[in-house]
Design a protein around this motif. Sequence first.
Motif, PDB file in Angstrom:
ATOM      1  N   ASP A  86       0.854  -1.181   0.000  1.00 58.81           N
ATOM      2  CA  ASP A  86       0.000   0.000   0.000  1.00 58.81           C
ATOM      3  C   ASP A  86       0.900   1.244   0.000  1.00 58.81           C
ATOM      4  O   ASP A  86       1.827   1.351   0.796  1.00 58.81           O
ATOM      5  CB  ASP A  86      -0.870  -0.011   1.261  1.00 58.81           C
ATOM      6  N   THR A  87       0.630   2.166  -0.911  1.00 58.89           N
ATOM      7  CA  THR A  87       1.517   3.334  -1.060  1.00 58.89           C
ATOM      8  C   THR A  87       0.881   4.650  -0.624  1.00 58.89           C
ATOM      9  O   THR A  87       1.455   5.706  -0.848  1.00 58.89           O
ATOM     10  CB  THR A  87       1.977   3.462  -2.525  1.00 58.89           C
ATOM     11  N   ARG A  88      -0.272   4.614   0.038  1.00 56.99           N
ATOM     12  CA  ARG A  88      -0.932   5.876   0.381  1.00 56.99           C
ATOM     13  C   ARG A  88      -0.176   6.690   1.427  1.00 56.99           C
ATOM     14  O   ARG A  88      -0.397   7.888   1.543  1.00 56.99           O
ATOM     15  CB  ARG A  88      -2.381   5.643   0.803  1.00 56.99           C
ATOM     16  N   ALA A  89       0.733   6.077   2.201  1.00 56.03           N
ATOM     17  CA  ALA A  89       1.461   6.827   3.232  1.00 56.03           C
ATOM     18  C   ALA A  89       2.972   6.806   2.979  1.00 56.03           C
ATOM     19  O   ALA A  89       3.766   6.915   3.912  1.00 56.03           O
ATOM     20  CB  ALA A  89       1.149   6.251   4.607  1.00 56.03           C
ATOM     21  N   THR A  90       3.370   6.707   1.742  1.00 59.05           N
ATOM     22  CA  THR A  90       4.794   6.625   1.408  1.00 59.05           C
ATOM     23  C   THR A  90       5.583   7.800   1.975  1.00 59.05           C
ATOM     24  O   THR A  90       6.659   7.620   2.551  1.00 59.05           O
ATOM     25  CB  THR A  90       4.978   6.532  -0.120  1.00 59.05           C
ATOM     26  N   ARG A  91       5.072   9.007   1.835  1.00 57.18           N
ATOM     27  CA  ARG A  91       5.777  10.185   2.330  1.00 57.18           C
ATOM     28  C   ARG A  91       5.966  10.094   3.847  1.00 57.18           C
ATOM     29  O   ARG A  91       7.055  10.333   4.369  1.00 57.18           O
ATOM     30  CB  ARG A  91       5.031  11.465   1.956  1.00 57.18           C
ATOM     31  N   GLU A  92       4.925   9.726   4.562  1.00 56.59           N
ATOM     32  CA  GLU A  92       5.004   9.625   6.017  1.00 56.59           C
ATOM     33  C   GLU A  92       5.979   8.526   6.444  1.00 56.59           C
ATOM     34  O   GLU A  92       6.736   8.687   7.409  1.00 56.59           O
ATOM     35  CB  GLU A  92       3.615   9.362   6.611  1.00 56.59           C
ATOM     36  N   ILE A  93       5.975   7.402   5.731  1.00 61.68           N
ATOM     37  CA  ILE A  93       6.909   6.311   6.046  1.00 61.68           C
ATOM     38  C   ILE A  93       8.342   6.784   5.856  1.00 61.68           C
ATOM     39  O   ILE A  93       9.208   6.538   6.704  1.00 61.68           O
ATOM     40  CB  ILE A  93       6.611   5.067   5.177  1.00 61.68           C
ATOM     41  N   ASP A  94       8.600   7.483   4.754  1.00 57.64           N
ATOM     42  CA  ASP A  94       9.946   8.009   4.511  1.00 57.64           C
ATOM     43  C   ASP A  94      10.365   8.976   5.621  1.00 57.64           C
ATOM     44  O   ASP A  94      11.501   8.935   6.096  1.00 57.64           O
ATOM     45  CB  ASP A  94      10.025   8.707   3.152  1.00 57.64           C
ATOM     46  N   GLU A  95       9.451   9.839   6.046  1.00 56.54           N
ATOM     47  CA  GLU A  95       9.759  10.791   7.117  1.00 56.54           C
ATOM     48  C   GLU A  95      10.057  10.070   8.431  1.00 56.54           C
ATOM     49  O   GLU A  95      11.017  10.407   9.134  1.00 56.54           O
ATOM     50  CB  GLU A  95       8.598  11.767   7.315  1.00 56.54           C
ATOM     51  N   LEU A  96       9.254   9.089   8.774  1.00 59.01           N
ATOM     52  CA  LEU A  96       9.479   8.344  10.014  1.00 59.01           C
ATOM     53  C   LEU A  96      10.782   7.551   9.960  1.00 59.01           C
ATOM     54  O   LEU A  96      11.528   7.489  10.941  1.00 59.01           O
ATOM     55  CB  LEU A  96       8.307   7.404  10.297  1.00 59.01           C
ATOM     56  N   THR A  97      11.050   6.948   8.821  1.00 57.44           N
ATOM     57  CA  THR A  97      12.286   6.186   8.664  1.00 57.44           C
ATOM     58  C   THR A  97      13.488   7.098   8.859  1.00 57.44           C
ATOM     59  O   THR A  97      14.428   6.760   9.578  1.00 57.44           O
ATOM     60  CB  THR A  97      12.329   5.519   7.278  1.00 57.44           C
ATOM     61  N   GLU A  98      13.476   8.250   8.227  1.00 53.78           N
ATOM     62  CA  GLU A  98      14.585   9.199   8.349  1.00 53.78           C
ATOM     63  C   GLU A  98      14.708   9.694   9.787  1.00 53.78           C
ATOM     64  O   GLU A  98      15.808   9.776  10.335  1.00 53.78           O
ATOM     65  CB  GLU A  98      14.385  10.373   7.390  1.00 53.78           C
ATOM     66  N   ARG A 139      13.905   8.174  12.502  1.00 55.52           N
ATOM     67  CA  ARG A 139      14.299   7.105  13.428  1.00 55.52           C
ATOM     68  C   ARG A 139      15.719   6.602  13.190  1.00 55.52           C
ATOM     69  O   ARG A 139      16.175   5.717  13.884  1.00 55.52           O
ATOM     70  CB  ARG A 139      13.331   5.919  13.331  1.00 55.52           C
ATOM     71  N   LYS A 140      16.401   7.136  12.214  1.00 57.95           N
ATOM     72  CA  LYS A 140      17.777   6.716  11.956  1.00 57.95           C
ATOM     73  C   LYS A 140      18.683   7.347  13.016  1.00 57.95           C
ATOM     74  O   LYS A 140      19.284   8.379  12.821  1.00 57.95           O
ATOM     75  CB  LYS A 140      18.232   7.152  10.568  1.00 57.95           C
ATOM     76  N   SER A 141      18.765   6.696  14.145  1.00 60.91           N
ATOM     77  CA  SER A 141      19.588   7.221  15.228  1.00 60.91           C
ATOM     78  C   SER A 141      20.607   6.171  15.615  1.00 60.91           C
ATOM     79  O   SER A 141      20.445   4.982  15.353  1.00 60.91           O
ATOM     80  CB  SER A 141      18.725   7.581  16.429  1.00 60.91           C
ATOM     81  N   THR A 142      21.631   6.615  16.271  1.00 60.29           N
ATOM     82  CA  THR A 142      22.655   5.697  16.759  1.00 60.29           C
ATOM     83  C   THR A 142      22.043   4.681  17.708  1.00 60.29           C
ATOM     84  O   THR A 142      22.349   3.502  17.656  1.00 60.29           O
ATOM     85  CB  THR A 142      23.765   6.483  17.476  1.00 60.29           C
TER      86      THR A 142
END
Length: 140
Positions: free
Chosen positions: A107-119, A121-124
């Motif tokens: 499902d691609t309706r929240a692709t932008r939000e997923i990308d934002e959350l992924t970025e 959460r990229k923490s040490t």
Amino acid sequence: MGERGELLLGIDIGTSSSKGVLVRPDGEIVASATRPHQLSLPRPGWAEHDAETVWWADFTGLARELSATAAAHGTIAGVAVSGIGPCLLPVDEAGVPLRPAILYGIDTRATREIDELTEDRKSTRLNSSHVALSRMPSSA
């Protein structure tokens, strides 16, 4: 045919079908079954499952079918279930689904939000946790 003994039941709920297998601990397959199911695509970019008719019905149907077969071969000593994940399935206070499940990765309706959350959460800390968990000894 192997002798009676312990059996393991595995069920996987997939995107287009659910599969079940009954095996002996040494990996010998005693029985297997598959149940195809529908993937709902109500709009472009949307992918959903009805959790009651796909996830629950497939799981209980496969478990019943393979459990009936098990009786002639031994006793089920363990059950493992895998499924599509992560998915979004809102439920009410009784656990009843409020709408069809939204399938992550399809499902691609929240692709932008997923990308934002992924970025975000990229923490040490998160990356270190993943590394530490992947290096845990198997006896842990």
